[in-house]
Scaffold this motif. Sequence first.
Motif, PDB file in Angstrom:
ATOM      1  N   GLU A   1     -15.867  -7.381-112.507  1.00  0.00           N
ATOM      2  CA  GLU A   1     -17.161  -7.335-113.176  1.00  0.00           C
ATOM      3  C   GLU A   1     -17.004  -6.778-114.585  1.00  0.00           C
ATOM      4  O   GLU A   1     -16.327  -5.781-114.804  1.00  0.00           O
TER       5      GLU A   1
ATOM      6  N   ILE B   1     -18.461 -18.953-106.522  1.00  0.00           N
ATOM      7  CA  ILE B   1     -19.660 -18.122-106.521  1.00  0.00           C
ATOM      8  C   ILE B   1     -19.599 -17.175-107.706  1.00  0.00           C
ATOM      9  O   ILE B   1     -18.632 -16.416-107.878  1.00  0.00           O
ATOM     10  N   TYR B   2     -20.636 -17.219-108.545  1.00  0.00           N
ATOM     11  CA  TYR B   2     -20.746 -16.384-109.742  1.00  0.00           C
ATOM     12  C   TYR B   2     -21.772 -15.290-109.438  1.00  0.00           C
ATOM     13  O   TYR B   2     -22.896 -15.579-109.023  1.00  0.00           O
ATOM     14  N   THR B   3     -21.377 -14.035-109.632  1.00  0.00           N
ATOM     15  CA  THR B   3     -22.284 -12.918-109.407  1.00  0.00           C
ATOM     16  C   THR B   3     -22.750 -12.361-110.750  1.00  0.00           C
ATOM     17  O   THR B   3     -21.919 -12.013-111.600  1.00  0.00           O
TER      18      THR B   3
ATOM     19  N   MET C   1     -26.933 -10.713-108.381  1.00  0.00           N
ATOM     20  CA  MET C   1     -27.396 -11.989-107.826  1.00  0.00           C
ATOM     21  C   MET C   1     -26.226 -12.970-107.750  1.00  0.00           C
ATOM     22  O   MET C   1     -25.410 -13.043-108.665  1.00  0.00           O
ATOM     23  N   GLN C   2     -26.169 -13.741-106.661  1.00  0.00           N
ATOM     24  CA  GLN C   2     -25.090 -14.691-106.466  1.00  0.00           C
ATOM     25  C   GLN C   2     -25.567 -16.122-106.720  1.00  0.00           C
ATOM     26  O   GLN C   2     -26.640 -16.510-106.273  1.00  0.00           O
ATOM     27  N   TYR C   3     -24.737 -16.882-107.453  1.00  0.00           N
ATOM     28  CA  TYR C   3     -25.044 -18.269-107.772  1.00  0.00           C
ATOM     29  C   TYR C   3     -23.839 -19.135-107.416  1.00  0.00           C
ATOM     30  O   TYR C   3     -22.712 -18.835-107.836  1.00  0.00           O
ATOM     31  N   THR C   4     -24.067 -20.207-106.666  1.00  0.00           N
ATOM     32  CA  THR C   4     -22.989 -21.151-106.408  1.00  0.00           C
ATOM     33  C   THR C   4     -22.754 -21.969-107.681  1.00  0.00           C
ATOM     34  O   THR C   4     -23.689 -22.331-108.388  1.00  0.00           O
TER      35      THR C   4
ATOM     36  N   HIS D   1     -21.314  -9.412-114.907  1.00  0.00           N
ATOM     37  CA  HIS D   1     -21.043 -10.664-114.215  1.00  0.00           C
ATOM     38  C   HIS D   1     -19.558 -10.807-113.894  1.00  0.00           C
ATOM     39  O   HIS D   1     -18.711 -10.208-114.538  1.00  0.00           O
TER      40      HIS D   1
ATOM     41  N   MET E   1     -17.125 -14.029-107.988  1.00  0.00           N
ATOM     42  CA  MET E   1     -16.880 -13.376-106.709  1.00  0.00           C
ATOM     43  C   MET E   1     -15.887 -14.184-105.862  1.00  0.00           C
ATOM     44  O   MET E   1     -15.080 -13.638-105.112  1.00  0.00           O
ATOM     45  N   LYS E   2     -15.967 -15.502-106.008  1.00  0.00           N
ATOM     46  CA  LYS E   2     -15.099 -16.369-105.217  1.00  0.00           C
ATOM     47  C   LYS E   2     -14.878 -17.674-105.959  1.00  0.00           C
ATOM     48  O   LYS E   2     -15.782 -18.197-106.600  1.00  0.00           O
TER      49      LYS E   2
END
Length: 286
Positions: free
Chosen positions: A32, A49-51, A55-58, A73, A76-77
């Motif tokens: 982060e 996956i963007y954090t 908040m998580q966003y695919t 930001h 995350m994956k």
Amino acid sequence: MRLNESKIELSCGKNILFYQSVTDANDRRVHEHHHAEIELSMCSSGSGIYTIDGMQYTMAPDDVIILAGNEPHFFMKVSDNEPLTMFNLRFDPVLLWSDNELAWLMRFFIDPSCRHQNKIDAAHPSASLIRGLFMKIRDEISEKKSGYEVMVKMLVINILIIIDRLHPDTSGSYKLDGFSNTFSQLEKAIVFINENIENNITLDMIAHTVSMNKTYFSTIFKKFNGISLWDYITIKRIDRAVELLKTTNLTKIDIALKCGFNSSANFYKAFKRVTGKNPSFFTHSN
């Protein structure tokens, strides 16, 4: 990992950074982080996956990400089948509010009634328009024809107008009348900070330089930059430190002192908070 990084230098503090970033599926070095600039990104390939601020966003190809200044930001994956590749634009808010004809575009980032989702899904019609503009920016920077710097700025503004129109109910109604002199003073403050980043900078010193009440200055600085004065100064010092780590053989303590930190402990603490990494990650040997 950054590729093909280019800085479009328009004037002091009004630069546009464009680069491609690649995050491998098994790369766990990305942590982060946050920065002072507005960031616009478009996924080119891969998924994950963007954090952003919890908040998580695919993420998938042609998805667009919008980050106001100082939003933490990280990825995350990243899916295992291929790296995640992004095209990225970054610029300080001064690029907008220092120009009376562009200042209204700041409403999307600072007006509570315009609080945005950080992601524009690839299926949204705006995403394909933004993708085309990103590709034009890439081509302009690659070809470097006469006036390409101005063209890049115009294309960035075009992207911001598309984003602003996602909120048609208030489009054009956000006014910044009466702030012209304030913007001039804020711009002068940013120039002063950038020119004295290695020195001991105080609020009294900056307020005196721009002839403003220090309490009002602190408030107005955060309003139009989306970040507190001290966070802004710290991030700019760390940006400078990263540049020196990548391009010189200076020791870390020498770099800390050159970037305005009075102790290695303060330097390491700030560095980790801003970048999510330790200074050794950015040494020129990496």
